[in-house]
Each structure stands twice: as structure tokens, then as C-alpha cells.
Design a protein around this motif. Structure first.
Motif, PDB file in Angstrom:
ATOM      1  N   GLY A   1       0.660  -1.298   0.104  1.00 38.23           N
ATOM      2  CA  GLY A   1       0.088  -0.022   0.019  1.00 38.23           C
ATOM      3  C   GLY A   1       0.973   1.322   0.058  1.00 38.23           C
ATOM      4  N   GLY A   2       0.280   2.201   0.593  1.00 37.50           N
ATOM      5  CA  GLY A   2       0.889   3.649   0.446  1.00 37.50           C
ATOM      6  C   GLY A   2      -0.103   4.656   0.389  1.00 37.50           C
ATOM      7  N   ASN A   3       0.256   5.657  -0.412  1.00 34.06           N
ATOM      8  CA  ASN A   3      -0.715   7.054  -0.460  1.00 34.06           C
ATOM      9  C   ASN A   3      -1.704   6.252  -1.664  1.00 34.06           C
ATOM     10  OD1 ASN A   3      -1.009   9.349  -2.734  1.00 34.06           O
ATOM     11  ND2 ASN A   3      -1.064   9.950  -0.506  1.00 34.06           N
ATOM     12  N   LEU A   4      -2.901   6.650  -1.207  1.00 34.79           N
ATOM     13  CA  LEU A   4      -4.126   5.977  -2.037  1.00 34.79           C
ATOM     14  C   LEU A   4      -3.947   6.683  -3.630  1.00 34.79           C
ATOM     15  CD1 LEU A   4      -6.821   4.924  -2.330  1.00 34.79           C
ATOM     16  CD2 LEU A   4      -7.780   6.909  -1.327  1.00 34.79           C
ATOM     17  N   SER A   5      -3.685   7.993  -3.570  1.00 35.75           N
ATOM     18  CA  SER A   5      -3.795   8.528  -4.742  1.00 35.75           C
ATOM     19  C   SER A   5      -2.779   8.064  -5.964  1.00 35.75           C
ATOM     20  CB  SER A   5      -3.595  10.304  -4.801  1.00 35.75           C
ATOM     21  OG  SER A   5      -4.833  10.891  -3.982  1.00 35.75           O
ATOM     22  N   MET A   6      -1.599   7.832  -5.066  1.00 38.13           N
ATOM     23  CA  MET A   6      -0.672   7.270  -5.867  1.00 38.13           C
ATOM     24  C   MET A   6      -0.942   5.716  -6.513  1.00 38.13           C
ATOM     25  SD  MET A   6       1.902   9.064  -6.695  1.00 38.13           S
ATOM     26  CE  MET A   6       2.760   7.982  -7.552  1.00 38.13           C
ATOM     27  N   LEU A   7      -1.527   4.990  -5.583  1.00 42.21           N
ATOM     28  CA  LEU A   7      -1.923   3.656  -5.779  1.00 42.21           C
ATOM     29  C   LEU A   7      -2.631   3.789  -7.024  1.00 42.21           C
ATOM     30  CD1 LEU A   7      -2.298   2.369  -2.269  1.00 42.21           C
ATOM     31  CD2 LEU A   7      -0.504   1.464  -3.822  1.00 42.21           C
TER      32      LEU A   7
END
Length: 336
Positions: A213-219
Motif C-alpha cells: 500500500g501507501g498513498n491512495l492517490s499514487m496507488l
């Protein structure tokens, strides 16, 4: 003549079906879920940590507190050519940022890499990075937010990486403690745990899976590319900053329509910080939007201690995660 045409049609469709089944078999082989990740080399006092920026511009003065703290912990610190460089909003143009990262990757004397800050720009480099040396001798790469692009790329290779605080954030004791926790993992700590807070929208239930995962916008921005993330057998963690609420809904709809939200073992949500709304209110919080797209039988936890704030606890992409209730406290434990 009609019989001959029917035979030709049958032969064509039979051939096409055979070729399609071959394609599916090949595709499934190529996309097999990675379950065993390689842990990068452990670092120790006296080793060198390289700091660079793959995204937005940053000056050395903004890194002084982080450098001082790392030095006090016994590490040498070197800055990449991107620190202090500027090309519009970026820390130098794409070529400079790529070369800086490539140099840090390929230089044996650099034992770990910490990205100075996020912003935007890391994904622009992905196609040109040469990971050959890194695969032979992986080293820790740490960052979050825009650095999610690197986490996705490394996860595709089956190599662990650290979603954790960045030097631009080191300003007080809380942020230094978050950095120390990340350093402990780089130095060999093999397990870590995060307390999961109670929340009225939680779907509290045990779960197991690999952390991703990570940053929602980047995913979301990498969906449909070869740097997309695997969702099967995964505990997905997300956070975001400065997004419009309807954007959150758009991204969650994408995840829902592509079955990510039913494939995952659990969803853990960190900080959804400084959300924006339109003049006409969207009507729901970010947490309410996320929960509305989740099935009841998928474990869901909000307000986990990671994201765009000083107490940004580290998470290792590729680690084996386990969510359980320990003495009436839900906790995410993970092992490397």
C-alpha cells in the motif's frame, strides 16, 4: 458450401479458444502472487545513508534536523545532487532525479536510501530505473506519499521497502521517534506492531496477509500499469493528504469495480489529512466514503498511526502481517 463455411467457423473459433486459453495460462504464470519477499541488507552504526529527492525540490536547510539526528545515531549522511536543485517544482529535471537515484542504487558505499520528501514526480522515473545491481544487493529505500511509486516497483520484484517518515518531517521528538523506529527495522529488528484504534466505522476482525500500500492517490494513479499493486492475500494500507472528498470516492469506486476491495485480506486506513470539499458539500467524510464501499466481511480499521503527521509509524511493504485482538486491543503485527 454451407457445411464448409460452418466447418471453417468452427475451426477458427476452436483455434481462437485454444490460443486464448494459452494466453490466460501465460498471464496467470506471469502474475502469480509473490508471497516470499527479500529483506534488504541490514545497516549498522558507521554506515552511510543517502538522502535524495525523486519528487519536489528541497533545500539542505530543510534537512538539518534529520541529518543531525542520523549523525547522532552513528550514521554518515550524504546528499544527492537533487538536494538544492530545482526545475520548476521538481528537485531538478527528470534526468537529474533519475541519475541521482540510479547513482545511489548502484554505489556500494551507500548502504540505505531515504527520500527527502514527496510531492510529485517519482512515477515519471519508473520506466528508466535500472534495478539490475539492486536486485543482486538490495538496500533499504524509505519514504512515503509520492514514494509509493517506488514501493510498488520494488514489490513487483519481491523486495521489501520501508513506508516511513522522511527527513523533511523531522522537526520534533515525535517525528524523531518515528525515524528511530524505522532505523531499528533497517538495523535488523525482525518484528513490529501498531495499535489499531477503535472507530465507529471499523469492521474489527482478525486477518493475515502481506503488507502492501501507501498513498491512495499514487496507488490509484498506477492502476492498469505494470507497477500496479497485488491485492490477493494482502493487507492493504492507505493514507492521503489534501484530496477532495469526491476524489476519494472516485478512487474507491475504482478499487471496488476492479475487485480489489474483495480480494484483500483487510484494509487499514491511516491519516486522511486535510481533506477538501467543494462549495456544495459532498456530504460524507473520507472515512465514511471508504467504509461505504467495503463489504462487511472484510476487516477494516481507521485512524492507524501512519500518514502525513509526525508520528508516522513505519510499515514494511512485503512483510507478513497479522491483525489480532490482544487483551482487548486490536493490533497489526508484522514480521520480516
Amino acid at each position: 458450401m454451407m457445411k464448409k463455411l460452418n466447418f471453417v467457423k468452427f475451426a477458427y473459433f476452436a483455434f481462437s479458444a485454444h490460443k486464448y486459453s494459452d494466453y490466460l495460462a501465460s498471464y496467470k504464470t506471469e502474475c502469480m502472487t509473490i508471497t516470499n519477499f527479500t529483506r534488504p541488507s541490514t545497516i549498522q552504526e558507521g554506515d552511510t545513508i543517502g538522502i535524495l529527492s525523486t519528487a519536489r525540490a528541497i533545500e539542505q536547510e530543510e534537512l538539518l534536523k534529520a541529518k543531525k539526528h542520523l549523525n547522532e545515531k552513528g550514521f554518515n549522511v550524504i546528499y544527492g545532487a537533487t538536494i538544492g536543485a530545482k526545475h520548476h517544482q521538481f528537485a531538478g529535471d527528470d534526468e537529474l532525479r533519475l541519475n541521482d537515484l540510479q547513482t545511489m542504487i548502484d554505489t556500494p558505499e551507500v548502504d540505505a536510501i531515504i527520500c527527502a520528501r514527496g510531492g510529485y514526480g517519482t512515477a515519471r522515473l519508473l520506466e528508466q530505473i535500472n534495478w539490475s545491481n539492486f536486485k543482486e544487493n538490495p538496500k533499504w529505500i524509505m519514504g512515503y506519499s509520492d514514494i509509493t511509486a517506488l514501493h510498488n516497483a520494488l514489490s513487483q520484484m519481491g523486495i521489501m521497502s520501508l513506508h516511513g517518515i522522511m527527513p523533511i518531517n523531522i522537526k520534533d521528538d515525535e517525528s524523531k521517534q518515528a525515524l528511530d523506529k524505522a532505523l531499528a527495522i533497517m538495523c535488523g529488528q525482525s518484528s513490529f506492531s501498531l495499535d489499531l484504534q477503535s472507530h465507529k466505522l471499523n469492521h474489527s476482525a482478525p486477518a493475515r496477509g502481506i503488507l502492501t500500500g501507501g498513498n491512495l492517490s499514487m496507488l490509484y494513479s498506477l492502476r492498469g500499469t505494470k507497477y500496479d499493486f497485488e491485492s490477493r492475500q494482502r493487507i492493504l494500507f492507505i493514507e492521503d493528504l489534501d484530496e477532495y472528498l469526491y476524489h476519494i470516492d472516485r478512487m474507491m469506486v475504482n478499487f471496488k469495480l476492479s475487485h480489489i476491495l474483495t480480494n484483500i485480506s483487510a484494509l487499514v486506513v491511516g491519516g486522511m489529512t486535510d481533506m477538501n470539499d467543494n462549495t456544495i458539500a459532498y456530504g460524507y467524510t473520507a472515512e465514511e466514503i471508504i467504509e461505504s464501499h467495503m463489504e462487511e466481511d472484510i476487516p477494516l480499521f481507521f485512524n492507524a498511526p501512519f500518514g502525513h503527521f509526525p508520528g508516522n509509524h513505519p510499515l514494511v511493504c512485503g512483510a507478513q502481517g497479522n491483525i489480532s485482538n490482544e487483551n482487548n486491543q486490536w493490533r497489526l503485527n508484522y514480521k520480516l
